[in-house]
Design a protein around this motif. Structure first.
Motif, PDB file in Angstrom:
ATOM      1  N   GLY A  76       0.794  -1.217   0.000  1.00  0.00           N
ATOM      2  CA  GLY A  76       0.000   0.000   0.000  1.00  0.00           C
ATOM      3  C   GLY A  76       0.828   1.269   0.000  1.00  0.00           C
ATOM      4  N   ASP A  77       2.089   1.181   0.353  1.00  0.00           N
ATOM      5  CA  ASP A  77       2.979   2.344   0.345  1.00  0.00           C
ATOM      6  C   ASP A  77       3.719   2.363  -0.990  1.00  0.00           C
ATOM      7  N   HIS A  78       2.933   2.449  -2.061  1.00  0.00           N
ATOM      8  CA  HIS A  78       3.446   2.219  -3.416  1.00  0.00           C
ATOM      9  C   HIS A  78       3.511   3.475  -4.282  1.00  0.00           C
ATOM     10  N   SER A  79       3.516   4.615  -3.673  1.00  0.00           N
ATOM     11  CA  SER A  79       3.485   5.861  -4.448  1.00  0.00           C
ATOM     12  C   SER A  79       4.636   5.973  -5.445  1.00  0.00           C
ATOM     13  N   ALA A  80       5.859   5.708  -5.006  1.00  0.00           N
ATOM     14  CA  ALA A  80       7.016   5.869  -5.901  1.00  0.00           C
ATOM     15  C   ALA A  80       6.978   4.904  -7.085  1.00  0.00           C
ATOM     16  N   PRO A  81       6.766   3.591  -6.876  1.00  0.00           N
ATOM     17  CA  PRO A  81       6.741   2.709  -8.054  1.00  0.00           C
ATOM     18  C   PRO A  81       5.528   2.954  -8.955  1.00  0.00           C
ATOM     19  N   LYS A  83       4.135   5.934  -9.484  1.00  0.00           N
ATOM     20  CA  LYS A  83       4.479   7.146 -10.257  1.00  0.00           C
ATOM     21  C   LYS A  83       5.424   6.788 -11.406  1.00  0.00           C
ATOM     22  N   ALA A  84       6.426   5.956 -11.117  1.00  0.00           N
ATOM     23  CA  ALA A  84       7.379   5.558 -12.157  1.00  0.00           C
ATOM     24  C   ALA A  84       6.681   4.748 -13.249  1.00  0.00           C
ATOM     25  N   LEU A  85       5.835   3.817 -12.851  1.00  0.00           N
ATOM     26  CA  LEU A  85       5.087   3.002 -13.816  1.00  0.00           C
ATOM     27  C   LEU A  85       4.184   3.879 -14.677  1.00  0.00           C
ATOM     28  N   ALA A  86       3.438   4.759 -14.036  1.00  0.00           N
ATOM     29  CA  ALA A  86       2.548   5.648 -14.783  1.00  0.00           C
ATOM     30  C   ALA A  86       3.339   6.531 -15.741  1.00  0.00           C
ATOM     31  N   SER A  87       4.452   7.041 -15.282  1.00  0.00           N
ATOM     32  CA  SER A  87       5.261   7.928 -16.125  1.00  0.00           C
ATOM     33  C   SER A  87       5.720   7.224 -17.406  1.00  0.00           C
ATOM     34  N   PHE A 100      -5.129  -0.726 -17.500  1.00  0.00           N
ATOM     35  CA  PHE A 100      -4.689  -1.232 -16.196  1.00  0.00           C
ATOM     36  C   PHE A 100      -5.835  -1.948 -15.489  1.00  0.00           C
ATOM     37  N   THR A 101      -7.032  -1.393 -15.575  1.00  0.00           N
ATOM     38  CA  THR A 101      -8.189  -2.049 -14.977  1.00  0.00           C
ATOM     39  C   THR A 101      -8.491  -3.363 -15.686  1.00  0.00           C
ATOM     40  N   LYS A 102      -8.396  -3.349 -16.995  1.00  0.00           N
ATOM     41  CA  LYS A 102      -8.656  -4.574 -17.756  1.00  0.00           C
ATOM     42  C   LYS A 102      -7.671  -5.677 -17.399  1.00  0.00           C
ATOM     43  N   ILE A 103      -6.382  -5.356 -17.401  1.00  0.00           N
ATOM     44  CA  ILE A 103      -5.379  -6.391 -17.171  1.00  0.00           C
ATOM     45  C   ILE A 103      -5.402  -6.882 -15.718  1.00  0.00           C
ATOM     46  N   THR A 104      -5.707  -6.012 -14.770  1.00  0.00           N
ATOM     47  CA  THR A 104      -5.749  -6.468 -13.380  1.00  0.00           C
ATOM     48  C   THR A 104      -6.989  -7.319 -13.111  1.00  0.00           C
ATOM     49  N   THR A 105      -8.098  -7.015 -13.766  1.00  0.00           N
ATOM     50  CA  THR A 105      -9.293  -7.861 -13.642  1.00  0.00           C
ATOM     51  C   THR A 105      -9.000  -9.246 -14.202  1.00  0.00           C
ATOM     52  N   ILE A 106      -8.346  -9.286 -15.335  1.00  0.00           N
ATOM     53  CA  ILE A 106      -7.949 -10.562 -15.936  1.00  0.00           C
ATOM     54  C   ILE A 106      -6.959 -11.282 -15.031  1.00  0.00           C
ATOM     55  N   ALA A 107      -6.044 -10.544 -14.436  1.00  0.00           N
ATOM     56  CA  ALA A 107      -5.044 -11.155 -13.555  1.00  0.00           C
ATOM     57  C   ALA A 107      -5.699 -11.901 -12.394  1.00  0.00           C
ATOM     58  N   VAL A 108      -6.730 -11.325 -11.798  1.00  0.00           N
ATOM     59  CA  VAL A 108      -7.419 -12.009 -10.696  1.00  0.00           C
ATOM     60  C   VAL A 108      -7.985 -13.341 -11.178  1.00  0.00           C
ATOM     61  N   SER A 109      -8.606 -13.341 -12.348  1.00  0.00           N
ATOM     62  CA  SER A 109      -9.169 -14.584 -12.897  1.00  0.00           C
ATOM     63  C   SER A 109      -8.084 -15.609 -13.185  1.00  0.00           C
ATOM     64  N   VAL A 110      -7.011 -15.184 -13.824  1.00  0.00           N
ATOM     65  CA  VAL A 110      -5.920 -16.101 -14.167  1.00  0.00           C
ATOM     66  C   VAL A 110      -5.262 -16.648 -12.901  1.00  0.00           C
ATOM     67  N   CYS A 135      -4.945   0.908  -9.443  1.00  0.00           N
ATOM     68  CA  CYS A 135      -5.436   1.508 -10.691  1.00  0.00           C
ATOM     69  C   CYS A 135      -5.918   2.933 -10.463  1.00  0.00           C
ATOM     70  N   ALA A 136      -6.573   3.183  -9.330  1.00  0.00           N
ATOM     71  CA  ALA A 136      -7.028   4.549  -9.018  1.00  0.00           C
ATOM     72  C   ALA A 136      -5.818   5.476  -8.858  1.00  0.00           C
ATOM     73  N   ASP A 137      -4.764   4.967  -8.227  1.00  0.00           N
ATOM     74  CA  ASP A 137      -3.557   5.776  -8.060  1.00  0.00           C
ATOM     75  C   ASP A 137      -2.876   6.038  -9.407  1.00  0.00           C
ATOM     76  N   ILE A 138      -2.887   5.056 -10.280  1.00  0.00           N
ATOM     77  CA  ILE A 138      -2.323   5.235 -11.624  1.00  0.00           C
ATOM     78  C   ILE A 138      -3.140   6.269 -12.396  1.00  0.00           C
ATOM     79  N   GLU A 139      -4.450   6.175 -12.300  1.00  0.00           N
ATOM     80  CA  GLU A 139      -5.315   7.130 -13.009  1.00  0.00           C
ATOM     81  C   GLU A 139      -5.096   8.557 -12.512  1.00  0.00           C
ATOM     82  N   LYS A 140      -4.817   8.733 -11.224  1.00  0.00           N
ATOM     83  CA  LYS A 140      -4.505  10.074 -10.697  1.00  0.00           C
ATOM     84  C   LYS A 140      -3.260  10.629 -11.381  1.00  0.00           C
ATOM     85  N   GLU A 141      -2.277   9.770 -11.592  1.00  0.00           N
ATOM     86  CA  GLU A 141      -1.048  10.207 -12.266  1.00  0.00           C
ATOM     87  C   GLU A 141      -1.338  10.609 -13.716  1.00  0.00           C
TER      88      GLU A 141
END
Length: 149
Positions: A76-81, A83-87, A100-110, A135-141
């Motif tokens: 949960g303390d993932h702000s730095a990675p 931000k880097a991923l989003a950038s 990101f939402t699509k792939i993470t939803t698929i990831a849960v199923s897989v 995903c919400a944090d990525i979307e903020k970026e």
């Protein structure tokens, strides 16, 4: 509240099989959302059969799942990675944030299919909650960068 202990317990099993897990996630993504494949220059214009055992999808799978694991391990303390991923996805890859939402939803199923013992209902709920937060944090970026892709 996200159960990061549960997530990291499951992730330790996933890490021993990262490439195959990532391949399955990407193949499912491209099967369900064929347009997603266009965002991966080394993977586009290839059939799912061609991609299944290609070195390019294995490399992409490793890269993505290692990055995801690094984020999950932050508990949960993932702000730095994030931000880097989003950038890199905003500036270099030009990947729209909804993927990101699509792939993470698929990831849960897989993950549930590949690790049925570990991915019980509470684990699936934990991953779903974590991915929603990430995903919400990525979307903020993306919004802060005024992404127009």
């Amino acid at each position: 509240m996200v159960d990061w202990v549960k997530i990291n317990s499951v992730w330790s099993a996933v890490e021993s099989n990262l490439t195959a897990t990532g391949q399955n996630i990407f193949l499912r993504l491209f099967e369900q959302y064929p347009d997603a494949q266009n965002h991966f220059p080394k993977l586009k214009n290839k059939s799912l059969g061609e991609l299944k055992d290609s070195a390019a999808i294995k490399a992409q799978a490793d890269t993505v799942l290692q990055a995801l694991g690094n984020i999950l391990k932050k508990k949960g303390d993932h702000s730095a990675p994030v931000k880097a991923l989003a950038s890199t996805h905003i500036n270099n890859h030009k990947i729209p944030p909804h993927y990101f939402t699509k792939i993470t939803t698929i990831a849960v199923s897989v993950l549930a299919e590949m690790y049925p013992g570990e991915m019980n209902a509470p684990a699936q709920a934990a991953f779903t909650a974590a991915f929603k937060t990430i995903c919400a944090d990525i979307e903020k970026e993306y919004k802060a960068a005024n992404f127009q892709g």
